[in-house]
Design a protein around this motif. Structure first.
Motif, PDB file in Angstrom:
ATOM      1  N   GLN A 109      -1.620 -13.695   4.928  1.00  0.00           N
ATOM      2  CA  GLN A 109      -2.834 -13.248   4.483  1.00  0.00           C
ATOM      3  C   GLN A 109      -2.912 -12.154   3.364  1.00  0.00           C
ATOM      4  O   GLN A 109      -1.911 -11.194   3.579  1.00  0.00           O
ATOM      5  CB  GLN A 109      -4.000 -13.215   5.318  1.00  0.00           C
ATOM      6  N   GLN A 110      -3.672 -11.920   2.476  1.00  0.00           N
ATOM      7  CA  GLN A 110      -3.693 -10.939   1.380  1.00  0.00           C
ATOM      8  C   GLN A 110      -3.970  -9.778   2.212  1.00  0.00           C
ATOM      9  O   GLN A 110      -5.113  -9.686   2.975  1.00  0.00           O
ATOM     10  CB  GLN A 110      -4.940 -11.409   0.499  1.00  0.00           C
ATOM     11  N   THR A 111      -3.288  -8.793   2.230  1.00  0.00           N
ATOM     12  CA  THR A 111      -3.649  -7.414   2.918  1.00  0.00           C
ATOM     13  C   THR A 111      -4.955  -6.679   2.409  1.00  0.00           C
ATOM     14  O   THR A 111      -5.602  -6.273   3.217  1.00  0.00           O
ATOM     15  CB  THR A 111      -2.475  -6.113   2.384  1.00  0.00           C
ATOM     16  N   ARG A 133       6.091 -13.082   2.019  1.00  0.00           N
ATOM     17  CA  ARG A 133       5.264 -12.058   1.028  1.00  0.00           C
ATOM     18  C   ARG A 133       6.621 -10.916   1.178  1.00  0.00           C
ATOM     19  O   ARG A 133       7.270 -10.867   2.240  1.00  0.00           O
ATOM     20  CB  ARG A 133       4.195 -11.697   1.579  1.00  0.00           C
ATOM     21  N   SER A 134       6.752  -9.912   0.378  1.00  0.00           N
ATOM     22  CA  SER A 134       7.399  -8.873   0.338  1.00  0.00           C
ATOM     23  C   SER A 134       7.110  -7.965   1.850  1.00  0.00           C
ATOM     24  O   SER A 134       6.010  -7.598   1.688  1.00  0.00           O
ATOM     25  CB  SER A 134       7.376  -8.029  -0.763  1.00  0.00           C
ATOM     26  N   TYR A 136      -5.239 -12.339  -6.169  1.00  0.00           N
ATOM     27  CA  TYR A 136      -6.202 -11.330  -6.080  1.00  0.00           C
ATOM     28  C   TYR A 136      -5.824 -10.628  -4.579  1.00  0.00           C
ATOM     29  O   TYR A 136      -6.120 -11.302  -3.594  1.00  0.00           O
ATOM     30  CB  TYR A 136      -7.478 -11.452  -6.283  1.00  0.00           C
ATOM     31  N   PRO A 137      -5.473  -9.425  -4.574  1.00  0.00           N
ATOM     32  CA  PRO A 137      -5.416  -8.813  -2.954  1.00  0.00           C
ATOM     33  C   PRO A 137      -6.818  -8.892  -2.206  1.00  0.00           C
ATOM     34  O   PRO A 137      -6.552  -8.764  -1.169  1.00  0.00           O
ATOM     35  CB  PRO A 137      -4.814  -7.442  -3.430  1.00  0.00           C
ATOM     36  N   HIS A 138      -7.677  -8.893  -2.969  1.00  0.00           N
ATOM     37  CA  HIS A 138      -9.035  -8.787  -2.032  1.00  0.00           C
ATOM     38  C   HIS A 138      -9.559 -10.134  -1.778  1.00  0.00           C
ATOM     39  O   HIS A 138     -10.672 -10.080  -1.210  1.00  0.00           O
ATOM     40  CB  HIS A 138     -10.130  -7.888  -3.052  1.00  0.00           C
ATOM     41  N   ILE A 139      -9.053 -11.347  -2.153  1.00  0.00           N
ATOM     42  CA  ILE A 139      -9.490 -12.727  -2.131  1.00  0.00           C
ATOM     43  C   ILE A 139      -8.598 -13.308  -1.079  1.00  0.00           C
ATOM     44  O   ILE A 139      -7.530 -13.451  -1.431  1.00  0.00           O
ATOM     45  CB  ILE A 139      -9.899 -13.512  -3.384  1.00  0.00           C
ATOM     46  N   PRO A 140      -9.048 -13.945  -0.331  1.00  0.00           N
ATOM     47  CA  PRO A 140      -8.151 -14.695   0.637  1.00  0.00           C
ATOM     48  C   PRO A 140      -7.358 -15.799   0.152  1.00  0.00           C
ATOM     49  O   PRO A 140      -7.784 -16.676  -0.711  1.00  0.00           O
ATOM     50  CB  PRO A 140      -8.809 -15.125   2.007  1.00  0.00           C
ATOM     51  N   ASN A 141      -6.070 -15.842   0.817  1.00  0.00           N
ATOM     52  CA  ASN A 141      -5.325 -17.259   0.488  1.00  0.00           C
ATOM     53  C   ASN A 141      -6.299 -18.342   1.579  1.00  0.00           C
ATOM     54  O   ASN A 141      -6.767 -18.027   2.572  1.00  0.00           O
ATOM     55  CB  ASN A 141      -3.767 -17.169   1.114  1.00  0.00           C
ATOM     56  N   LEU A 142      -6.152 -19.483   0.977  1.00  0.00           N
ATOM     57  CA  LEU A 142      -6.733 -20.679   1.701  1.00  0.00           C
ATOM     58  C   LEU A 142      -5.649 -21.568   2.297  1.00  0.00           C
ATOM     59  O   LEU A 142      -5.772 -22.329   3.180  1.00  0.00           O
ATOM     60  CB  LEU A 142      -7.557 -21.420   0.998  1.00  0.00           C
ATOM     61  N   ALA A 153       0.447  -9.754   7.064  1.00  0.00           N
ATOM     62  CA  ALA A 153       0.632 -10.219   5.575  1.00  0.00           C
ATOM     63  C   ALA A 153       2.270 -10.591   5.948  1.00  0.00           C
ATOM     64  O   ALA A 153       2.635 -11.348   5.062  1.00  0.00           O
ATOM     65  CB  ALA A 153       0.383  -9.326   4.630  1.00  0.00           C
ATOM     66  N   SER A 154       2.770  -9.948   6.589  1.00  0.00           N
ATOM     67  CA  SER A 154       4.301 -10.240   6.737  1.00  0.00           C
ATOM     68  C   SER A 154       4.815 -11.269   7.571  1.00  0.00           C
ATOM     69  O   SER A 154       5.954 -11.791   7.562  1.00  0.00           O
ATOM     70  CB  SER A 154       4.926  -8.702   7.121  1.00  0.00           C
TER      71      SER A 154
END
Length: 199
Positions: free
Chosen positions: A151-153, A112-113, A54-60, A196-197
């Protein structure tokens, strides 16, 4: 909070905590905690191996363990507010939090792209003027500051906006409030794209 948690509210929280308790009960002792089993509960929102779907939930994944542990403790104490997360973290014992933080720190963040070059350039410009002082030139942070690389944008945008908002009741940090005070929505979007990149 992920979509599932929003839809089921406190009922879903209770179900997850109950499931987590069943997993933790299988552990013979604090030193034999199986963090991967605990993480399987967290995966409902944060994804397998800490890569959020989900883009609004962070990677851990890849997050600095001491920073992650500090944030878990902040949820447990109520210093950082999120009703869902507060309930989940309070169900964890201190050694389980430590084990979970180490588990996620060992996971890798996939590339990430990239966004548009113009957007990345704008984000890089601000990052290299301000953000690098705490989060590092490579975006990987320190023991006390979060890794932002990969990280998620959506999560980064929402977090920066919350710091910038004087009425914010969720995220409070004097350094971040000062750093984001003058950011426009466009600059926040560019910063989120740039971090994110980062590999």
């Amino acid at each position: 909070m992920c979509a599932r948690a929003k839809n089921k509210g406190l009922v879903w929280t209770a179900v997850l905590i109950q499931c987590a308790g069943a997993v933790w009960a299988q552990s013979p002792g604090a030193d034999a905690i199986n963090a991967a089993k605990i993480a399987a509960v967290c995966a409902n929102c944060h994804g397998d191996n800490g890569i959020s779907p989900y883009p609004h939930i962070p990677n851990l994944a890849g997050q600095n363990p001491r920073y992650l542990l500090t944030q878990m403790n902040h949820f447990a104490s109520g210093q950082r507010r999120n009703e869902f997360m507060e309930g989940m973290i309070r169900a964890l014992k201190p050694r389980e939090r430590e084990s979970l933080a180490r588990f996620y720190a060992e996971q890798t963040v996939p590339p990430r792209s990239p966004a548009s070059p113009a957007l990345l350039a704008q984000g890089k410009d601000y990052y290299e003027k301000v953000c690098f002082r705490c989060h590092g030139a490579d975006g990987r942070g320190t023991e006390d500051y979060a890794r932002l690389a990969g990280q998620q944008t959506g999560y980064v945008q929402r977090t920066l906006t919350r710091y910038r908002d004087p009425a914010n009741m969720v995220r409070k940090n004097p350094l971040m409030i000062e750093a984001t005070a003058q950011l426009t929505d466009a600059q926040i979007q560019a910063l989120a794209a740039y971090v994110a990149s980062m590999p």
